[in-house]
Design an enzyme around this catalytic site. Structure first.
Site, PDB file in Angstrom:
ATOM      1  N   LYS A 248       0.732  -1.237   0.127  1.00 59.86           N
ATOM      2  CA  LYS A 248      -0.116   0.132   0.070  1.00 59.86           C
ATOM      3  C   LYS A 248       0.892   1.091  -0.105  1.00 59.86           C
ATOM      4  O   LYS A 248       1.944   1.252   0.690  1.00 59.86           O
ATOM      5  CB  LYS A 248      -1.019   0.022   1.142  1.00 59.86           C
ATOM      6  CG  LYS A 248      -2.041   0.975   1.286  1.00 59.86           C
ATOM      7  CD  LYS A 248      -2.681   0.776   2.709  1.00 59.86           C
ATOM      8  CE  LYS A 248      -3.905   1.834   2.887  1.00 59.86           C
ATOM      9  NZ  LYS A 248      -4.683   1.486   4.023  1.00 59.86           N
TER      10      LYS A 248
ATOM     11  N   SER B  60      -9.558   1.404   3.007  1.00 58.56           N
ATOM     12  CA  SER B  60      -8.975   2.176   2.276  1.00 58.56           C
ATOM     13  C   SER B  60      -7.687   1.326   1.411  1.00 58.56           C
ATOM     14  O   SER B  60      -7.330   2.126   0.433  1.00 58.56           O
ATOM     15  CB  SER B  60      -8.173   3.285   3.261  1.00 58.56           C
ATOM     16  OG  SER B  60      -7.130   2.542   4.158  1.00 58.56           O
TER      17      SER B  60
ATOM     18  N   SER C   8      -9.735  -1.137   7.180  1.00 60.34           N
ATOM     19  CA  SER C   8      -9.183  -0.759   5.996  1.00 60.34           C
ATOM     20  C   SER C   8      -8.546  -1.888   5.323  1.00 60.34           C
ATOM     21  O   SER C   8      -8.323  -1.887   4.031  1.00 60.34           O
ATOM     22  CB  SER C   8      -8.248   0.327   5.968  1.00 60.34           C
ATOM     23  OG  SER C   8      -8.907   1.617   5.969  1.00 60.34           O
TER      24      SER C   8
END
Lengths: 97, 483, 496
Positions: free
Chosen positions: C80, C155, C179
């Site tokens: 990420k 997210s 997330s």
């Protein structure tokens, strides 16, 4: 507890943001919706409850006092990232005291 | 005329701790590096970096707290103090808010062996230092150097217990002494390792409500603190006497102009939004740990001063000088172990030794002249090997070279001559060459003997034992007279 | 079957048997990326292919020399874009960090590099991990491989969609309120949020420090255990990283689960949940009987207060964590501004997107003078109650099972203009962050052709037994082998 546009403006100043009039109006509205939901918490009796500041049982996490010099390569990279710099310094608009 | 107003002063002192590394990262805790070279992701507050607390910073802060008679919190934690300023790379300072490391201490103000006042310490907490900003008057830019970011600090806050600028000065001197004794900080105000802000207000004498206080910043020496506060006393007094009100504000001491000036708003308002630092677990201390730190504390300056007066019969004046630094007091007592005559040691230390140190700009621990050297020198005096004058010469030589006084005496042949057989030939010569003086003496002018002694001393390069010379001269002269 | 379709474990096994090379695997993945990435848009940065392939060749060489390496050596993966990678853009999907190249590697990046995995690129996300749909990325939206008109969740939407679309064998995400788990649920992959403190956060760009935790997104439970084996463990650079003996998570797989006791908290099956989602989760749990696992309904009464509590704690910490983005040291600086405060305000106003600003403001408000007690302190107290709910249930039960998300993947744009509705997507996942306990989402079936996630929550540091249970259950669920069909590039214009 309702939030006024003026309070939103104050928070904007504290947070060093700058909103347009439209944004202020929108954020004030959204704030009030979210805060109303948050006010659910007022249903709870919390007087005798201890706050959880740290979720773990850890305490006294300490490091030995040993010094290590900075990596030259890292320092170079750090300064490369600066938007405005000179002679090893970061530059900012004048600070008045 | 009695003073109309009473001065009320509280001090906030920031002290940099004498650690090897910074408080939350391994960068060296060092002063005077090239800008932004003593930094890492942690003290630069780079995204993703995390703090790890330095054990020694905790121990030094605890030492300071114990030396200031504080109660140590069994539970304390770090908090974030949020504000935007270019010298603060994370835009928050890791500090302590509602659970400081220690509270409720005091420091006794002692002068000339008398307790002047007990000043309460409200709290002592740990925090990280910020960077430095340099302002250039010509350019429309400020320069940021983050080297100082993350240097460990304790903030020491007194109650509003000080009653005059002189007391504030005395407090700082004593605080500095305590912190030096305990090895907490080097307390160099010129390098910023000790910094002090003051809160000052005036109230009608006898009143117990506090007046409106003014905060004063930028006082960069003990003298500046006193001068700044003196200026502020006068300024506030004038306002009050004219029937005005003192504005609650922060003022900046301007050293060159000798005045305080209202500071232009650093931020439009203060709302630091403190909250517990999630990246650092709390500090939980038990009695054992605190006891261990306490057991390592040295005797503190005030106690030691009193003890020296009592134990060795020093005057308060002497004791204060001897205890002005831990090293000097240690030196004193170590010398006594070899040479247990406190007054003699004190006289030599306060007089000649400190004089030499001052002229060299050094501290007692920075020279090779050890307690063994000093006691040796004093013994040479006692045995008559050295005269007082020669002793001073030997002291200087020993100071410069690090050689033992006895060695100096031998090498330079400086020993006092107390051997009659060596002195008599010299005396005979002097008498022969100064027949006028000899006749003067015979005529009853006994004072001429002083001149003759001087002649002998000159010929022996000052090494002759003057008492013995006088004695021998008298004998010889009397023999001449009657013979 | 294409190589990229394999799980990380299958690929690694083939690699160890010398049936394939890391170069083959990496080429296969790069080919897949070239085919579908224009549609999925799961990456913010894909590294120079030549360099990535060279890395794979190096690993092949080391393996050929017989060097002892981790089970996942040679496997391509993605991080990420809020995990620092030295000299490589790490943007948090924010304009304020658009050009930012950190001078150091995150702990997890180091660990994965030491393990010989191949970092192919950095995954898209909601800006600063704030969001539940990846629509808050300042760059572009990521699409859900199961239906490209829908969001992948957030997210860590990029990390999840890349794994679901077979663009990568596994990825790491970060989980502050769900997330990792919510996008895993919406994309039909496995996502774990470990116990707070199991994985070092050093180099993870903080959103809410007391809640953030890094976790793997993988194609199945075994892969999850293998990745966890690499990244878990104490790191002295993170004071909240827990010093404890390293476990071997893969070792739990296949162990007997008979006798496990599972609690189903009533509150997670009532408020806001879509009926088809509830049904799929309950059907999955029906398998427990044959496993000898006891399932009972329990109550966690403070669940109702978790979301308001979360939005105070998370935003307060975020307002502080994101204060450093001010245009002085790095990142974006608003041009031509000679006044310091105006520079701060312009930089931050132009650099942050609307959701980030909204949360900074909410958090600033919750901490500000006069409101601290009414909001932030209250939230900390509620956090205690939520923790106690878990402690109570875990006295009698080994695991807690809930749906991961109240809905399946929703259509892009559906919730973006109503923050509160969006926040409700996290309603089942935030409790684990508030209590610091581990939680994993595994796909348990389809509802309306879209994946449904089942969440298993465990006691602190009980990841091993959670994986043990999930591994067994996964075999019975029959989701494995289901793959989304991603339309060809030409379809894109009509779809968006």
């Amino acid at each position: 507890m309702n939030v006024s546009k003026k309070e939103v403006e104050h928070v904007t100043t504290l947070a060093r943001l700058a909103l347009t009039e439209e944004e202020k109006t929108l954020y004030t509205e959204q704030f009030n919706v979210i805060l109303e939901y948050i006010h659910r918490l007022n249903e709870l009796k919390l007087d005798d409850i201890e706050p959880t500041t740290h979720v773990q049982q850890l305490k006294n996490v300490l490091r030995e006092d040993q010094a290590r010099n900075s990596e030259k390569e890292l320092l170079k990279k750090v300064l490369e990232e600066a938007p405005d710099k000179e002679k090893g310094y970061f530059l900012v608009p004048p600070v008045i005291e | 005329m009695p003073p109309e107003y009473e001065v009320v002063i509280g001090l906030e002192t920031h002290v940099e701790l004498l650690t090897e590394s910074k408080i939350f990262c391994s960068c060296p805790n060092r002063f005077g590096e090239a800008p932004n070279t003593n930094v890492c992701p942690v003290c630069l507050g780079l995204p993703g970096s995390l703090p790890v607390f330095n054990k020694n910073a905790l121990e030094l802060a605890l030492r300071a707290a114990l030396a200031l008679n504080c109660t140590i919190s069994s539970y304390s934690k770090f908090d974030r103090k949020n504000y935007f300023y270019p010298d603060l790379p994370k835009a928050y300072q890791i500090s302590q808010y509602d659970k400081p490391l220690a509270r409720d201490g005091y420091l006794d103000l002692v002068k000339d062996g008398r307790l002047v006042r007990t000043v309460r310490i409200e709290r002592l907490h740990l925090e990280e230092d910020a960077g430095k900003l340099l302002h250039s008057s010509e350019e429309a830019r400020s320069y940021v150097d983050y080297n100082r970011c993350g240097v460990p600090l304790v903030e020491i806050v007194t109650a509003p217990d000080l009653r005059s600028p002189e007391e504030a000065h005395l407090f700082l001197e004593l605080l500095r002494k305590v912190l030096l004794y305990t090895g907490v900080s080097d307390c160099k105000m010129e390098e910023g390792s000790l910094r002090c802000d003051a809160n000052i207000s005036l109230r009608l004498a006898g009143s117990d409500t506090l007046g409106r206080k003014v905060e004063i910043k930028n006082m960069n020496s003990f003298k500046a603190v006193q001068r700044g506060l003196e200026y502020e006393v006068n300024r506030q007094e004038e306002i009050l006497k004219a029937g005005g009100q003192v504005a609650m504000e922060t003022r900046r001491w301007n050293e060159e102009r000798g005045i305080t000036v209202e500071m232009r708003g650093k931020e439009e308002e203060h709302d630091y939004r403190y909250f517990p630092e999630p990246d650092l677990p709390p500090i939980v201390l038990n009695e054992d740990f605190i006891g261990e730190i306490r057991s390592k504390l040295p005797e503190l300056p005030v106690q030691r001063c009193f003890r020296l007066i009592e134990e060795y019969g020093l005057s308060p004046y002497q004791a204060e000088i001897i205890t002005s630094s831990k090293n000097l007091a240690d030196y004193f007592e170590e010398t006594l172990e070899h040479y247990p005559q406190p007054q003699k040691v004190t006289n030599w230390l306060i007089g000649d030794v400190l004089g030499l140190l001052n002229s060299m700009g050094k501290e007692i621990n920075q020279v090779t002249f050890t307690p063994v050297h000093l006691s040796g020198l004093l013994k040479l005096l006692d045995t008559g090997t050295l005269s007082g004058r020669l002793a001073k010469e030997v002291l200087e030589e020993s100071f410069l070279t690090g050689k033992h006084p006895e060695e100096v005496v031998q090498e330079k042949g400086l020993a006092q001559i107390s051997d009659e057989q060596k002195l008599l030939p010299v005396i005979d010569d002097v008498l022969k060459e100064n027949s006028n003086a000899v006749s003067d003496y015979a005529r009853g002018n006994k004072k001429t003997i002083g001149f003759l002694v001087g002649q002998v001393m000159q010929r022996t390069r000052g090494q002759a034992n003057p008492q013995l010379v006088t004695e021998l001269l008298k004998k010889q002269l009397d023999r001449v007279e009657y013979g | 079957m294409e190589l990229y379709e394999m799980t990380a474990y299958e690929a690694a096994t083939a690699l160890q048997k010398k049936e394939v090379t890391s170069l083959d695997l990496t080429e296969s993945v790069l080919k897949r990326i070239s085919e579908v990435e224009d549609i999925i848009k799961g990456f913010i940065t894909v590294f120079d292919n030549e360099k990535v392939l060279l890395q794979a060749q190096n690993i092949d060489k080391l393996l050929a020399e017989g060097k002892e390496m981790s089970p996942l050596a040679g496997i391509p993966m993605a991080l990420k874009d809020n995990m620092c990678t030295r000299g490589v853009p790490t943007t948090c999907a924010s304009k304020i960090l658009k050009e930012y190249r950190p001078p150091y590697d995150a702990h997890v990046a180091e660990k994965l590099q030491e393990a010989g995995t191949i970092l192919v690129g950095k995954a898209n996300m909601d800006e600063f991990a704030m969001g539940s749909s990846t629509e808050n990325s300042s760059f572009y939206h990521t699409r859900n491989p199961w239906d490209i008109s829908r969001v992948p969740g957030g997210s860590s939407g990029g990390s999840a969609s890349l794994v679901a679309a077979d663009e990568i064998f596994f990825s790491l995400g970060s989980d502050t309120g769900g997330s990792v788990r919510q996008p895993a649920s919406l994309c039909g992959v496995v996502g774990l949020k470990p116990t707070y403190g199991l994985i070092s956060r050093y180099g993870l760009i903080a959103f809410a420090s007391s809640l953030d935790q890094i976790g793997p997104l993988t194609k199945d439970v075994r892969d999850c255990a293998l990745v966890l084996d690499i990244i878990a463990g104490n790191d002295p650079r993170d004071s909240t990283s827990v010093p404890r003996e390293k476990e071997k998570y893969a070792g739990y797989l296949g162990r007997e689960v008979r006798g496990f006791k599972i609690g189903l908290p009533r509150e997670y099956f009532e408020e806001g949940i879509e009926e088809p989602v509830r049904k799929v989760v309950m059907e999955a749990m029906a398998h427990c009987g044959q496993l000898g696992v006891e399932v009972e309904e329990v109550s966690m009464p403070n669940t109702l207060y978790a979301l308001p509590c979360y939005y105070l704690v998370a935003t307060a910490e975020a307002s502080s964590n994101l204060a450093r983005y001010d245009g002085i040291q790095y990142g974006f600086r608003a041009p031509e501004e000679d006044n310091l405060i105006a520079l701060y305000r312009k930089t931050r106003n132009q650099g942050f997107g609307p959701e980030v600003k909204r949360r900074i403001m909410l958090g600033t408000y919750a901490l500000s003078s006069g409101y601290y007690d009414a909001y932030y302190l209250k939230a900390l107290k509620v956090r205690t109650l939520i923790r106690q709910d878990f402690e109570r249930v875990f006295q009698d039960y080994d695991l807690i099972v809930t749906p991961t998300s109240p809905t399946t993947a929703f259509v892009r744009g559906e919730k973006i203009n109503n923050p509160l509705t969006m926040y409700l997507s996290d309603i089942f996942t935030i409790t684990a962050n508030l209590a610091g306990v581990p939680a994993i989402s595994i796909p348990c079936g389809l509802a309306g052709g879209l994946p449904v996630g089942l969440q298993v929550i465990g006691r602190p540091f009980d990841e091993g037994r959670m994986l043990q249970f999930c591994f067994t259950l996964e075999k019975l669920l029959g989701f494995k082998g289901l793959k989304p069909s991603i339309p060809a590039k030409g379809v894109l214009r009509d779809a968006s």
